[in-house]
Design a protein around this motif. Structure first.
Motif, mmCIF file in Angstrom:
data_model
loop_
_atom_site.group_PDB
_atom_site.id
_atom_site.type_symbol
_atom_site.label_atom_id
_atom_site.label_comp_id
_atom_site.label_asym_id
_atom_site.label_seq_id
_atom_site.Cartn_x
_atom_site.Cartn_y
_atom_site.Cartn_z
ATOM 1 N N THR A 65 22.144 32.429 -76.197
ATOM 2 C CA THR A 65 22.553 31.798 -77.448
ATOM 3 C C THR A 65 21.495 32.121 -78.494
ATOM 4 O OG1 THR A 65 23.713 30.034 -76.293
ATOM 5 C CG2 THR A 65 23.103 29.610 -78.573
ATOM 6 N N LEU A 66 21.920 32.777 -79.562
ATOM 7 C CA LEU A 66 21.002 33.246 -80.598
ATOM 8 C C LEU A 66 21.285 32.555 -81.921
ATOM 9 C CD1 LEU A 66 21.309 37.051 -79.730
ATOM 10 C CD2 LEU A 66 19.494 35.472 -79.023
ATOM 11 N N ASP A 67 20.467 32.875 -82.910
ATOM 12 C CA ASP A 67 20.710 32.419 -84.272
ATOM 13 C C ASP A 67 20.232 33.517 -85.211
ATOM 14 O OD1 ASP A 67 17.906 32.207 -84.518
ATOM 15 O OD2 ASP A 67 17.929 30.055 -84.131
ATOM 16 N N GLU A 68 20.274 33.244 -86.511
ATOM 17 C CA GLU A 68 19.920 34.275 -87.479
ATOM 18 C C GLU A 68 18.467 34.736 -87.354
ATOM 19 O OE1 GLU A 68 19.210 30.310 -89.522
ATOM 20 O OE2 GLU A 68 20.759 31.142 -88.238
ATOM 21 N N ASP B 222 26.323 33.398 -81.217
ATOM 22 C CA ASP B 222 25.512 33.210 -82.413
ATOM 23 C C ASP B 222 25.809 31.816 -82.948
ATOM 24 O OD1 ASP B 222 24.400 33.116 -84.962
ATOM 25 O OD2 ASP B 222 24.754 35.254 -85.299
ATOM 26 N N ARG B 223 24.913 30.895 -82.705
ATOM 27 C CA ARG B 223 25.162 29.499 -83.091
ATOM 28 C C ARG B 223 25.013 29.271 -84.589
ATOM 29 N NH1 ARG B 223 19.795 26.956 -80.335
ATOM 30 N NH2 ARG B 223 18.359 27.918 -81.777
ATOM 31 N N SER B 224 24.419 30.211 -85.310
ATOM 32 C CA SER B 224 24.269 30.034 -86.752
ATOM 33 C C SER B 224 25.585 30.239 -87.488
ATOM 34 C CB SER B 224 23.198 30.977 -87.306
ATOM 35 O OG SER B 224 23.538 32.322 -87.097
ATOM 36 N N VAL B 225 26.579 30.868 -86.828
ATOM 37 C CA VAL B 225 27.837 31.160 -87.513
ATOM 38 C C VAL B 225 28.880 30.058 -87.301
ATOM 39 C CG1 VAL B 225 29.677 32.858 -87.760
ATOM 40 C CG2 VAL B 225 27.318 33.616 -87.442
ATOM 41 N N PRO B 226 29.249 29.519 -86.181
ATOM 42 C CA PRO B 226 29.105 29.970 -84.797
ATOM 43 C C PRO B 226 30.150 31.032 -84.448
ATOM 44 C CG PRO B 226 30.295 27.897 -84.816
ATOM 45 C CD PRO B 226 29.942 28.237 -86.259
ATOM 46 N N LYS B 227 29.752 31.913 -83.503
ATOM 47 C CA LYS B 227 30.641 33.013 -83.142
ATOM 48 C C LYS B 227 30.249 33.580 -81.786
ATOM 49 C CE LYS B 227 30.863 35.964 -86.432
ATOM 50 N NZ LYS B 227 30.759 37.101 -87.339
ATOM 51 N N TYR C 17 19.625 28.903 -72.118
ATOM 52 C CA TYR C 17 20.180 30.089 -72.759
ATOM 53 C C TYR C 17 19.755 30.214 -74.216
ATOM 54 C CZ TYR C 17 22.886 31.361 -68.704
ATOM 55 O OH TYR C 17 23.248 31.764 -67.456
ATOM 56 N N ARG C 18 19.121 29.175 -74.756
ATOM 57 C CA ARG C 18 18.557 29.253 -76.112
ATOM 58 C C ARG C 18 17.122 29.758 -76.083
ATOM 59 N NH1 ARG C 18 21.100 23.662 -78.357
ATOM 60 N NH2 ARG C 18 23.190 24.502 -78.644
ATOM 61 N N ASP C 19 16.536 29.815 -74.894
ATOM 62 C CA ASP C 19 15.177 30.331 -74.735
ATOM 63 C C ASP C 19 15.264 31.856 -74.666
ATOM 64 O OD1 ASP C 19 12.676 31.203 -73.866
ATOM 65 O OD2 ASP C 19 12.373 29.434 -72.592
ATOM 66 N N VAL C 20 15.089 32.490 -75.805
ATOM 67 C CA VAL C 20 15.299 33.933 -75.936
ATOM 68 C C VAL C 20 14.357 34.718 -75.033
ATOM 69 C CG1 VAL C 20 15.179 35.867 -77.557
ATOM 70 C CG2 VAL C 20 16.264 33.723 -78.240
ATOM 71 N N GLN C 21 13.077 34.379 -75.032
ATOM 72 C CA GLN C 21 12.119 35.126 -74.217
ATOM 73 C C GLN C 21 12.422 34.981 -72.730
ATOM 74 O OE1 GLN C 21 9.969 37.299 -75.542
ATOM 75 N NE2 GLN C 21 9.692 37.962 -73.437
ATOM 76 N N ALA C 22 12.728 33.793 -72.283
ATOM 77 C CA ALA C 22 13.059 33.586 -70.868
ATOM 78 C C ALA C 22 14.329 34.342 -70.485
ATOM 79 C CB ALA C 22 13.209 32.096 -70.566
ATOM 80 N N THR C 23 15.289 34.398 -71.397
ATOM 81 C CA THR C 23 16.524 35.125 -71.111
ATOM 82 C C THR C 23 16.256 36.621 -71.031
ATOM 83 O OG1 THR C 23 17.818 33.390 -72.170
ATOM 84 C CG2 THR C 23 18.900 35.518 -71.868
ATOM 85 N N LEU C 24 15.420 37.145 -71.909
ATOM 86 C CA LEU C 24 15.031 38.557 -71.806
ATOM 87 C C LEU C 24 14.370 38.832 -70.463
ATOM 88 C CD1 LEU C 24 13.666 39.116 -75.412
ATOM 89 C CD2 LEU C 24 15.619 40.319 -74.372
ATOM 90 N N GLU C 25 13.480 37.957 -70.066
ATOM 91 C CA GLU C 25 12.787 38.130 -68.784
ATOM 92 C C GLU C 25 13.756 38.006 -67.604
ATOM 93 O OE1 GLU C 25 9.447 35.429 -68.895
ATOM 94 O OE2 GLU C 25 8.693 36.376 -70.725
ATOM 95 N N THR D 191 27.925 22.407 -69.668
ATOM 96 C CA THR D 191 29.012 22.973 -68.886
ATOM 97 C C THR D 191 29.084 24.484 -68.984
ATOM 98 O OG1 THR D 191 30.549 22.651 -70.708
ATOM 99 C CG2 THR D 191 30.432 20.896 -69.058
ATOM 100 N N TRP D 192 28.418 25.061 -69.956
ATOM 101 C CA TRP D 192 28.338 26.517 -70.029
ATOM 102 C C TRP D 192 27.195 26.894 -70.960
ATOM 103 C CZ3 TRP D 192 31.248 30.330 -73.295
ATOM 104 C CH2 TRP D 192 31.618 29.813 -74.529
ATOM 105 N N PRO D 193 26.845 28.159 -71.065
ATOM 106 C CA PRO D 193 25.630 28.550 -71.775
ATOM 107 C C PRO D 193 25.492 28.068 -73.213
ATOM 108 C CG PRO D 193 26.395 30.361 -70.436
ATOM 109 C CD PRO D 193 27.450 29.291 -70.365
ATOM 110 N N ILE D 194 26.587 27.895 -73.957
ATOM 111 C CA ILE D 194 26.463 27.437 -75.339
ATOM 112 C C ILE D 194 25.757 26.088 -75.404
ATOM 113 C CG2 ILE D 194 27.779 26.567 -77.325
ATOM 114 C CD1 ILE D 194 29.773 28.767 -76.877
ATOM 115 N N GLU D 195 25.951 25.271 -74.381
ATOM 116 C CA GLU D 195 25.375 23.933 -74.346
ATOM 117 C C GLU D 195 24.044 23.889 -73.607
ATOM 118 O OE1 GLU D 195 28.485 21.845 -72.407
ATOM 119 O OE2 GLU D 195 29.772 21.828 -74.163
ATOM 120 N N SER D 196 23.565 25.000 -73.126
ATOM 121 C CA SER D 196 22.395 25.032 -72.261
ATOM 122 C C SER D 196 21.113 25.378 -73.016
ATOM 123 C CB SER D 196 22.630 26.074 -71.165
ATOM 124 O OG SER D 196 21.452 26.304 -70.454
ATOM 125 N N SER D 197 20.092 24.564 -72.831
ATOM 126 C CA SER D 197 18.801 24.857 -73.457
ATOM 127 C C SER D 197 18.179 26.119 -72.867
ATOM 128 C CB SER D 197 17.855 23.666 -73.284
ATOM 129 O OG SER D 197 17.637 23.397 -71.906
#
Length: 179
Positions: A45-48, A75-80, A12-20, A4-10
């Motif tokens: 969505t990032l992590d440590e 930041d899902r490692s915190v989460p925050k 948005y966890r793809d860091v390289q694709a999001t940068l691109e 339903t939003w980026p926190i739940e989206s695979s």
């Protein structure tokens, strides 16, 4: 986008694709004369392990294009739910965590913070910029300090499905109410 939003989206966890995905938009905005670029709330969505790499890459765009960037992420490692402000020299000048996180979704606030304003280098001048995130706008005490400083109210917000119309109507009210 799944979820339903980026926190739940695979996606948005793809860091390289999001940068691109965002690089051409930031570059185009800078080439068209933008001095400050605001990315959407939870643009990734990032992590440590990925947080610093993502911030460093966006900072390199800011430095290369001489544009300041407000970079919100989850930041899902915190989460925050938080953001960094990167000035046009590519330096992180502020870190801010959402002061009113959505219960049971974004984690608890870990420290009380002011909304800025943070002085950001835009070209050859320093400009005060806010750091509020989405629901923080509903709290006038977080908007008024930016007005008093003569700053730019920058407020990344995400439009959750089914909430988008109300959000668009209510998001500007605190700015109006505080002048």
């Amino acid at each position: 986008v799944s979820g339903t939003w980026p926190i739940e989206s695979s996606e948005y966890r793809d860091v390289q694709a999001t940068l691109e995905r965002y690089r051409p938009h930031v570059h185009a905005a800078a080439e068209q004369g933008a001095e400050l670029v605001l990315l959407p709330e939870v643009c990734v969505t990032l992590d440590e392990h990925s947080r610093q790499r993502f911030v460093d890459e966006v900072a390199s765009w800011a430095r290369a294009k001489r544009v300041a960037v407000v970079l919100p992420y989850f930041d899902r490692s915190v989460p925050k739910n938080e953001l960094v402000v990167i000035d046009s020299l590519g330096s992180v000048v502020e870190r801010y965590e959402k002061q009113h996180p959505v219960a049971h979704v974004e984690g608890r606030r870990t420290r009380r913070m002011r909304p800025g304003p943070t002085l950001v280098t835009l070209g050859d001048r320093q400009v005060p910029v806010s750091t509020v995130i989405c629901v923080d706008l509903d709290y006038r005490d977080l908007v008024a300090p930016v007005r008093r400083a003569g700053g730019i109210l920058v407020a990344p917000s995400d439009d959750w499905p089914g909430f988008d119309e109300l959000h668009h109507q209510s998001a500007v009210w605190p700015a109006v109410a505080t002048g």
